[in-house]
Design an enzyme around this catalytic site. Structure first.
Site, PDB file in Angstrom:
ATOM      1  CB  SER A  34      -0.885  -0.001   1.255  1.00 54.29           C
ATOM      2  OG  SER A  34      -1.662   1.169   1.322  1.00 54.29           O
ATOM      3  CB  SER A 106      -2.326  -9.394  -5.450  1.00 47.30           C
ATOM      4  OG  SER A 106      -1.407  -8.627  -6.176  1.00 47.30           O
TER       5      SER A 106
END
Length: 206
Positions: A34, A106
């Site tokens: 992130s 992912s």
């Protein structure tokens, strides 16, 4: 799956759609922590491809969770299901002959391997490699701060693991690259693999 469900063959074939689009379909699978810049780079690539006349679509992690995956949480099982659904949607878009971008953390190698198995040779893994310290400095949504404070459970890189790709098709080390440089590297690989047609290669991108 019900035994009463059968695959319906469409009147317009995949080959016909691909010919109309003028380029090969592919799945650009952006993975990284992130705040690594996945969405920013994916959007930059999508803009370049669109300006070259390509037929594209970008699936963004946050956008998809507003609808299709709005019922999922962020525990490991939900993350696996999140990626499974995205992979299936991507397969439909590949069948339509599109160049598809997916910008999702992912975090698990097994899930990315499953996506690759389903997409086959169209799958291109793009590792947006940004050190955790830089991602935390950026923290555009304030998520790392909340995760460090224990306000967010199962946060990748803090309380949940991120399994980095061992041999990605493209390795973008963003600490040393601008957004434009990173995007150009992706376009360059698509050119090398013959995904873009000669007309598109000669056409300058704005």
């Amino acid at each position: 799956m019900s035994r009463n469900i059968v695959w319906h063959n469409a009147a317009v074939s995949h080959t016909e759609r691909q010919h109309r689009n003028g380029h090969q379909p592919c799945l650009l699978w952006y993975t990284g922590l992130s705040g690594s810049g996945k969405s920013t780079i994916a959007n930059a690539v999508d803009r370049l491809l669109f300006d070259l006349g390509c037929h594209t679509y970008l699936l963004d992690g946050d956008n998809v969770r507003h609808g299709l995956n709005g019922d999922l949480g962020f525990d490991d099982a939900s993350r696996v299901e999140n990626i499974r659904r995205i992979t299936e949607v991507s397969r439909l878009m590949l069948d339509a002959g599109l160049i598809v971008g997916t910008a999702f953390i992912s975090p698990f190698i097994a899930d990315r391997a499953q996506a690759k198995a389903l997409a086959g040779s169209a799958f291109i893994e793009v590792f947006v490699d940004t050190p955790l310290s830089i991602c935390e400095q950026r923290d555009p949504k304030g998520l790392y701060k909340k995760a460090r404070a224990g306000e967010i459970a199962h946060f990748t890189g803090i309380s949940s693991p991120y399994e980095a790709p061992t041999s990605p098709d493209i390795h973008l080390q963003t600490a040393a690259l601008s957004i434009e440089q990173a995007a150009r590297q992706v376009i360059s690989l698509l050119q090398q693999r013959g995904i873009l047609c000669q007309t598109q290669l000669r056409q300058p991108a704005n």
